[in-house]
Motif scaffolding. Structure first.
Motif, PDB file in Angstrom:
ATOM      1  N   ILE A  11      40.662   6.455  52.352  1.00 36.26           N
ATOM      2  CA  ILE A  11      40.394   5.410  53.324  1.00 36.26           C
ATOM      3  C   ILE A  11      38.915   5.070  53.280  1.00 36.26           C
ATOM      4  CG2 ILE A  11      39.948   7.015  55.251  1.00 36.26           C
ATOM      5  CD1 ILE A  11      41.529   5.017  57.049  1.00 36.26           C
ATOM      6  N   ASP A  12      38.584   3.838  53.624  1.00 37.79           N
ATOM      7  CA  ASP A  12      37.178   3.441  53.667  1.00 37.79           C
ATOM      8  C   ASP A  12      36.883   2.714  54.971  1.00 37.79           C
ATOM      9  OD1 ASP A  12      37.419   0.572  51.321  1.00 37.79           O
ATOM     10  OD2 ASP A  12      38.523   1.061  53.159  1.00 37.79           O
ATOM     11  N   ILE A  13      35.598   2.543  55.255  1.00 34.47           N
ATOM     12  CA  ILE A  13      35.182   1.864  56.470  1.00 34.47           C
ATOM     13  C   ILE A  13      33.815   1.251  56.236  1.00 34.47           C
ATOM     14  CG2 ILE A  13      34.122   3.937  57.492  1.00 34.47           C
ATOM     15  CD1 ILE A  13      35.204   2.932  60.229  1.00 34.47           C
ATOM     16  N   ARG A  14      33.613   0.079  56.773  1.00 28.07           N
ATOM     17  CA  ARG A  14      32.311  -0.570  56.673  1.00 28.07           C
ATOM     18  C   ARG A  14      31.563  -0.391  57.980  1.00 28.07           C
ATOM     19  NH1 ARG A  14      32.138  -3.065  51.843  1.00 28.07           N
ATOM     20  NH2 ARG A  14      34.155  -3.521  50.886  1.00 28.07           N
ATOM     21  N   SER A  15      30.271  -0.602  57.928  1.00 29.34           N
ATOM     22  CA  SER A  15      29.426  -0.227  59.062  1.00 29.34           C
ATOM     23  C   SER A  15      29.617  -1.123  60.277  1.00 29.34           C
ATOM     24  CB  SER A  15      27.955  -0.235  58.635  1.00 29.34           C
ATOM     25  OG  SER A  15      27.581  -1.514  58.142  1.00 29.34           O
ATOM     26  N   ASN A  16      30.343  -2.225  60.121  1.00 26.62           N
ATOM     27  CA  ASN A  16      30.592  -3.086  61.282  1.00 26.62           C
ATOM     28  C   ASN A  16      31.799  -2.608  62.096  1.00 26.62           C
ATOM     29  OD1 ASN A  16      32.525  -3.757  59.414  1.00 26.62           O
ATOM     30  ND2 ASN A  16      32.283  -5.969  59.619  1.00 26.62           N
ATOM     31  N   ASP A  41      33.831   1.066  63.811  1.00 23.69           N
ATOM     32  CA  ASP A  41      33.628   2.473  64.143  1.00 23.69           C
ATOM     33  C   ASP A  41      34.892   3.306  63.986  1.00 23.69           C
ATOM     34  OD1 ASP A  41      33.332   1.649  67.679  1.00 23.69           O
ATOM     35  OD2 ASP A  41      35.046   1.633  66.334  1.00 23.69           O
ATOM     36  N   LYS A  42      35.994   2.643  63.710  1.00 23.46           N
ATOM     37  CA  LYS A  42      37.248   3.373  63.536  1.00 23.46           C
ATOM     38  C   LYS A  42      38.170   2.569  62.646  1.00 23.46           C
ATOM     39  CE  LYS A  42      41.109   5.291  66.258  1.00 23.46           C
ATOM     40  NZ  LYS A  42      41.629   5.496  67.628  1.00 23.46           N
ATOM     41  N   ARG A  43      38.883   3.289  61.800  1.00 24.57           N
ATOM     42  CA  ARG A  43      39.882   2.634  60.962  1.00 24.57           C
ATOM     43  C   ARG A  43      41.010   3.616  60.729  1.00 24.57           C
ATOM     44  NH1 ARG A  43      39.471  -0.030  54.971  1.00 24.57           N
ATOM     45  NH2 ARG A  43      41.161  -1.530  55.288  1.00 24.57           N
ATOM     46  N   GLN A  44      42.234   3.114  60.818  1.00 22.81           N
ATOM     47  CA  GLN A  44      43.396   3.987  60.672  1.00 22.81           C
ATOM     48  C   GLN A  44      44.207   3.621  59.446  1.00 22.81           C
ATOM     49  OE1 GLN A  44      44.847   3.503  64.892  1.00 22.81           O
ATOM     50  NE2 GLN A  44      44.997   5.717  64.768  1.00 22.81           N
ATOM     51  N   VAL A  61      39.567   7.353  60.086  1.00 21.28           N
ATOM     52  CA  VAL A  61      38.156   7.583  59.822  1.00 21.28           C
ATOM     53  C   VAL A  61      37.362   7.060  61.011  1.00 21.28           C
ATOM     54  CG1 VAL A  61      37.979   5.446  58.456  1.00 21.28           C
ATOM     55  CG2 VAL A  61      36.219   7.191  58.255  1.00 21.28           C
ATOM     56  N   LEU A  62      36.430   7.876  61.475  1.00 22.72           N
ATOM     57  CA  LEU A  62      35.553   7.503  62.570  1.00 22.72           C
ATOM     58  C   LEU A  62      34.115   7.473  62.072  1.00 22.72           C
ATOM     59  CD1 LEU A  62      37.029   9.758  65.413  1.00 22.72           C
ATOM     60  CD2 LEU A  62      37.508   7.340  64.969  1.00 22.72           C
ATOM     61  N   LEU A  63      33.392   6.454  62.459  1.00 19.96           N
ATOM     62  CA  LEU A  63      32.009   6.295  62.055  1.00 19.96           C
ATOM     63  C   LEU A  63      31.127   6.181  63.291  1.00 19.96           C
ATOM     64  CD1 LEU A  63      29.807   5.743  59.908  1.00 19.96           C
ATOM     65  CD2 LEU A  63      30.438   3.313  60.047  1.00 19.96           C
ATOM     66  N   ASN A  64      30.147   7.049  63.376  1.00 18.62           N
ATOM     67  CA  ASN A  64      29.176   7.003  64.473  1.00 18.62           C
ATOM     68  C   ASN A  64      27.807   6.749  63.850  1.00 18.62           C
ATOM     69  OD1 ASN A  64      27.274   7.541  66.494  1.00 18.62           O
ATOM     70  ND2 ASN A  64      28.627   9.023  67.494  1.00 18.62           N
ATOM     71  N   VAL A 118      24.417   8.582  65.289  1.00 15.48           N
ATOM     72  CA  VAL A 118      24.060   9.934  64.825  1.00 15.48           C
ATOM     73  C   VAL A 118      24.335  10.102  63.337  1.00 15.48           C
ATOM     74  CG1 VAL A 118      24.342  10.976  67.095  1.00 15.48           C
ATOM     75  CG2 VAL A 118      26.298  10.857  65.549  1.00 15.48           C
ATOM     76  N   LYS A 119      24.686   9.023  62.679  1.00  9.26           N
ATOM     77  CA  LYS A 119      24.954   9.046  61.241  1.00  9.26           C
ATOM     78  C   LYS A 119      25.985  10.114  60.885  1.00  9.26           C
ATOM     79  CE  LYS A 119      20.518   8.976  59.768  1.00  9.26           C
ATOM     80  NZ  LYS A 119      19.644   8.638  60.898  1.00  9.26           N
ATOM     81  N   HIS A 120      27.154   9.953  61.478  1.00  7.65           N
ATOM     82  CA  HIS A 120      28.217  10.932  61.307  1.00  7.65           C
ATOM     83  C   HIS A 120      29.522  10.220  60.998  1.00  7.65           C
ATOM     84  CE1 HIS A 120      31.350  13.767  62.683  1.00  7.65           C
ATOM     85  NE2 HIS A 120      30.525  14.681  62.211  1.00  7.65           N
ATOM     86  N   LEU A 121      30.251  10.818  60.099  1.00  6.01           N
ATOM     87  CA  LEU A 121      31.534  10.279  59.645  1.00  6.01           C
ATOM     88  C   LEU A 121      32.565  11.397  59.719  1.00  6.01           C
ATOM     89  CD1 LEU A 121      32.547   7.637  58.055  1.00  6.01           C
ATOM     90  CD2 LEU A 121      32.167   8.982  56.000  1.00  6.01           C
ATOM     91  N   SER A 122      33.775  11.083  60.149  1.00 10.93           N
ATOM     92  CA  SER A 122      34.812  12.106  60.154  1.00 10.93           C
ATOM     93  C   SER A 122      36.129  11.544  59.631  1.00 10.93           C
ATOM     94  CB  SER A 122      35.006  12.688  61.555  1.00 10.93           C
ATOM     95  OG  SER A 122      35.563  11.734  62.420  1.00 10.93           O
ATOM     96  N   LEU A 123      36.915  12.451  59.100  1.00 15.78           N
ATOM     97  CA  LEU A 123      38.253  12.120  58.618  1.00 15.78           C
ATOM     98  C   LEU A 123      39.236  12.973  59.394  1.00 15.78           C
ATOM     99  CD1 LEU A 123      40.125  10.719  56.474  1.00 15.78           C
ATOM    100  CD2 LEU A 123      39.876  12.822  55.125  1.00 15.78           C
ATOM    101  N   GLN A 124      40.172  12.319  60.042  1.00 12.13           N
ATOM    102  CA  GLN A 124      41.204  13.034  60.781  1.00 12.13           C
ATOM    103  C   GLN A 124      42.527  12.868  60.039  1.00 12.13           C
ATOM    104  OE1 GLN A 124      41.160  11.561  64.810  1.00 12.13           O
ATOM    105  NE2 GLN A 124      39.025  12.139  65.126  1.00 12.13           N
ATOM    106  N   ILE A 125      43.181  13.984  59.797  1.00  9.71           N
ATOM    107  CA  ILE A 125      44.489  13.973  59.147  1.00  9.71           C
ATOM    108  C   ILE A 125      45.499  14.494  60.165  1.00  9.71           C
ATOM    109  CG2 ILE A 125      45.877  14.765  57.196  1.00  9.71           C
ATOM    110  CD1 ILE A 125      43.256  15.345  55.707  1.00  9.71           C
ATOM    111  N   ALA A 126      46.484  13.688  60.477  1.00  8.69           N
ATOM    112  CA  ALA A 126      47.494  14.077  61.460  1.00  8.69           C
ATOM    113  C   ALA A 126      48.622  14.853  60.795  1.00  8.69           C
ATOM    114  CB  ALA A 126      48.053  12.835  62.139  1.00  8.69           C
TER     115      ALA A 126
END
Lengths: 114, 116
Positions: free
Chosen positions: A48-53, A55-58, A64-67, A70-78
């Motif tokens: 998955i990818d995300i652009r800086s505009n 903060d969340k994409r499913q 994927v969550l983008l903050n 604080v320059k932080h990225l996370s990947l959540q797998i359900a």
């Protein structure tokens, strides 16, 4: 140079639980972020990818969550499955003057326990 | 083919030997990248082509490394006088036809190079 890094080298979760893989980046000019999954003996596979505009994409079972603050990225797998076992890399790119291609972090090894 | 194809899959070389690694990108992909991945590390950028033009070779570790893509499709990464520190997986990736670098890359399975 600035780089992307990961907090944990190994993450162990029970099958069926949710997994969260974290990533910190240092380049404030980065505007494109992407997660890859790499199984043993294979090349990285796009998740998955995300652009800086945003903060969340499913996606399918992944978020994927983008903050940017604080320059932080996370990947959540359900509902983690055995097939999710792999090394997960975050990567980033800066458009309009940054390095060509993607800059990768070192990876997190996700281990699924039955 | 449907994906990025790399050959050989494995290569064992004696120190000092020259090697050539081949990459067939996804048909129609303008951009092609080479990465080096050491054991337990993330891929490190080596070089980038847009069609046949090598636009960035800043990641090549020494002048023993040379890459080409003469017709804008297949690419070859050549390593001369291989050293043990060259041992790694060499990944090739290509990206969508628009040719931008700020896009997701599609990777091949890599060539695992072992220099003895």
């Amino acid at each position: 140079g600035e780089s992307v890094g990961l907090h944990l080298p190994t993450l162990s979760v029970q099958e069926g639980d949710n997994s969260i893989i974290n990533c910190a980046y240092s380049n404030s000019a980065s505007d494109y972020f992407i997660w890859y999954k790499q199984e043993s003996g294979k090349g990285p596979q796009f998740i998955i990818d995300i652009r800086s505009n945003m903060d969340k994409r499913q996606g399918q079972r992944v978020t994927v969550l983008l903050n940017k603050t604080v320059k932080h990225l996370s990947l959540q797998i359900a509902a983690t499955q055995p097939g999710d076992s792999a090394v997960y890399f975050c990567a980033e790119n800066e458009s309009g003057g940054g390095a060509d291609g993607l800059t990768f972090g070192k990876g997190t090894h996700l281990i699924i326990q039955p | 083919g449907a994906g990025v194809s790399q050959s050989p899959r494995y290569k064992v070389a004696k120190r000092g030997q020259d090697v050539a690694l081949r990459c067939d990108p996804i048909s129609g992909h303008v951009s092609l990248f080479w990465y080096q991945q050491a054991l337990g590390q993330g891929p490190e950028f080596l070089t980038y082509f847009q069609n046949e033009a090598q636009l960035d070779k800043s990641g090549l570790p020494s002048d023993r490394f040379f890459a080409e893509r003469p017709e804008g499709s297949v690419s070859t990464l050549k390593i001369q006088r291989t050293q043990q520190e060259d041992s790694a997986v060499y990944l090739c990736a290509s990206s969508l036809p628009s040719g931008g670098t700020n896009e997701k890359l599609f990777f091949g399975s890599g060539t695992q190079l072992s220099v003895l």
